[in-house]
Design an enzyme around this catalytic site. Structure first.
Site, short mmCIF file in Angstrom:
data_model
loop_
_atom_site.label_atom_id
_atom_site.label_comp_id
_atom_site.label_asym_id
_atom_site.label_seq_id
_atom_site.Cartn_x
_atom_site.Cartn_y
_atom_site.Cartn_z
N LYS A 11 0.86 -1.19 0.00
CA LYS A 11 0.00 0.00 0.00
C LYS A 11 0.89 1.23 0.00
O LYS A 11 2.06 1.20 0.38
CB LYS A 11 -0.93 0.02 1.21
N GLY A 61 9.90 -3.01 6.63
CA GLY A 61 10.01 -1.73 7.32
C GLY A 61 10.09 -0.54 6.41
O GLY A 61 10.71 0.46 6.74
N GLY A 121 7.36 1.14 5.05
CA GLY A 121 6.18 1.99 5.02
C GLY A 121 5.16 1.60 3.97
O GLY A 121 4.22 2.34 3.71
N GLY A 146 3.73 -1.58 4.09
CA GLY A 146 2.78 -2.51 4.71
C GLY A 146 3.07 -3.98 4.55
O GLY A 146 2.16 -4.80 4.73
N GLY A 147 4.30 -4.36 4.24
CA GLY A 147 4.60 -5.76 3.94
C GLY A 147 4.15 -6.75 5.00
O GLY A 147 3.43 -7.70 4.71
N ASP A 174 -2.58 -1.24 10.55
CA ASP A 174 -2.79 -1.28 9.10
C ASP A 174 -3.44 -2.57 8.60
O ASP A 174 -3.90 -2.63 7.46
CB ASP A 174 -1.46 -1.10 8.35
#
EC number: 2.7.1.148
Length: 284
Positions: free
Chosen positions: A14, A100, A102, A104-105, A140
């Site tokens: 995302k 890490g 940002g 959304g993994g 998230d």
């Protein structure tokens, strides 16, 4: 179904098209507003249902994916506990998204685990129930379970469907890890951005309130942003470190990617208001 391998469950990335921090609550959590859109770049998970309750995870990155491992297995265990399901699973993770960054993994991997196993175990929990379970794993995770581009506010859990332009994005991946907790604890973080209402959302001024602070703390992020801004409107996603530029055409993004300095890495992906996971589920 105990011996059948269910392959290719996507866990999409995302982007936060903006991230505005509106204040800090008495409990320490931040009030924020953000706009989530998916891109068509994903991790992939395969699942094999087992007749015992054991859970086993394999990945293509070994120990390097420990955080994601935890979220995947915690998601599966939570689903077992809430549903009372006695089945287990063997899970394979094909890790493609940066950790890490940002985008959304880890949260997306957890969401795909909940959605896939809810189907494969036939536990029949509603999407709302899955989202409530997901919220226990991370702020998230419900966005990925919901599967639709969303305007989020509160601490990120209140979602409204929106339909931003599905641009092509060049996403650049600085080789740094940004601690979300450290950024949100930093006294220099802006916390007073006026709230947007849904009507003015698409006409508002979009920014990432974490961007200046992260760029100050991580010169590689600042350097990457500066380079990308030469070619396109560009922002950081989440608390970083990934940054993205938006383009009308795929070829424009590919042309800029071809100019990327050798010390930077990146990818081109299409914005998607319906996630690849949601599309996969609709095909079942």
């Amino acid at each position: 179904m105990s011996n059948k391998l269910s392959q290719g469950w996507p866990a999409p990335a995302k982007l936060n098209l903006f991230l505005h921090i509106n204040g800090r609550r008495a409990d320490g959590y931040h009030e924020l507003q953000t706009l989530f859109q998916f891109i068509d770049y994903c991790d992939y998970l395969d699942f094999k249902v087992t007749d015992t309750s054991s859970l086993k995870l394999h990945s293509n990155m070994g120990a390097a994916v420990a955080d994601s491992d935890n979220l995947i297995l915690r998601a599966a265990k939570l689903l077992q506990q809430v549903s009372g399901c006695a089945k287990g699973a063997e899970i394979w993770l094909d890790k493609r998204l940066p950790m890490g960054g940002g985008i959304g993994g880890g949260s997306s991997d957890a969401a795909t685990t909940l959605v896939a196993l809810n189907h494969l175990w036939n536990t029949q929990l509603s999407k709302d129930k899955l989202m409530a379970i997901g919220l226990q794993l991370g702020a998230d995770v419900p966005v990925f379970i919901n599967g639709l581009a969303a305007f989020a506010e509160g601490v990120g859990e209140e979602l409204q469907a929106v339909f931003p332009t599905e641009y092509w994005y060049l996403v650049l991946i600085p080789n740094v890890h940004v601690s979300t907790a450290e950024i949100f604890q930093d006294p220099e973080l802006p916390r007073d951005t006026p709230k947007l209402d849904i009507a003015s959302l698409m006409n508002g001024s979009w920014q990432n309130d974490c961007q200046s602070l992260v760029a100050k703390r991580h010169p590689q992020v600042a350097k990457t942003l500066l380079w990308l801004l030469e070619y396109a409107p560009s922002r950081m996603t989440g608390t970083g470190a990934c940054v993205f530029g938006e383009f009308e055409q795929q070829q424009q993004a590919l042309d800029v990617l071809a100019k990327l300095p050798s010390d930077m890495t990146g990818l081109v992906a299409k914005g998607a208001n319906t996630s690849s996971l949601e599309l996969r589920l609709a095909q079942l």
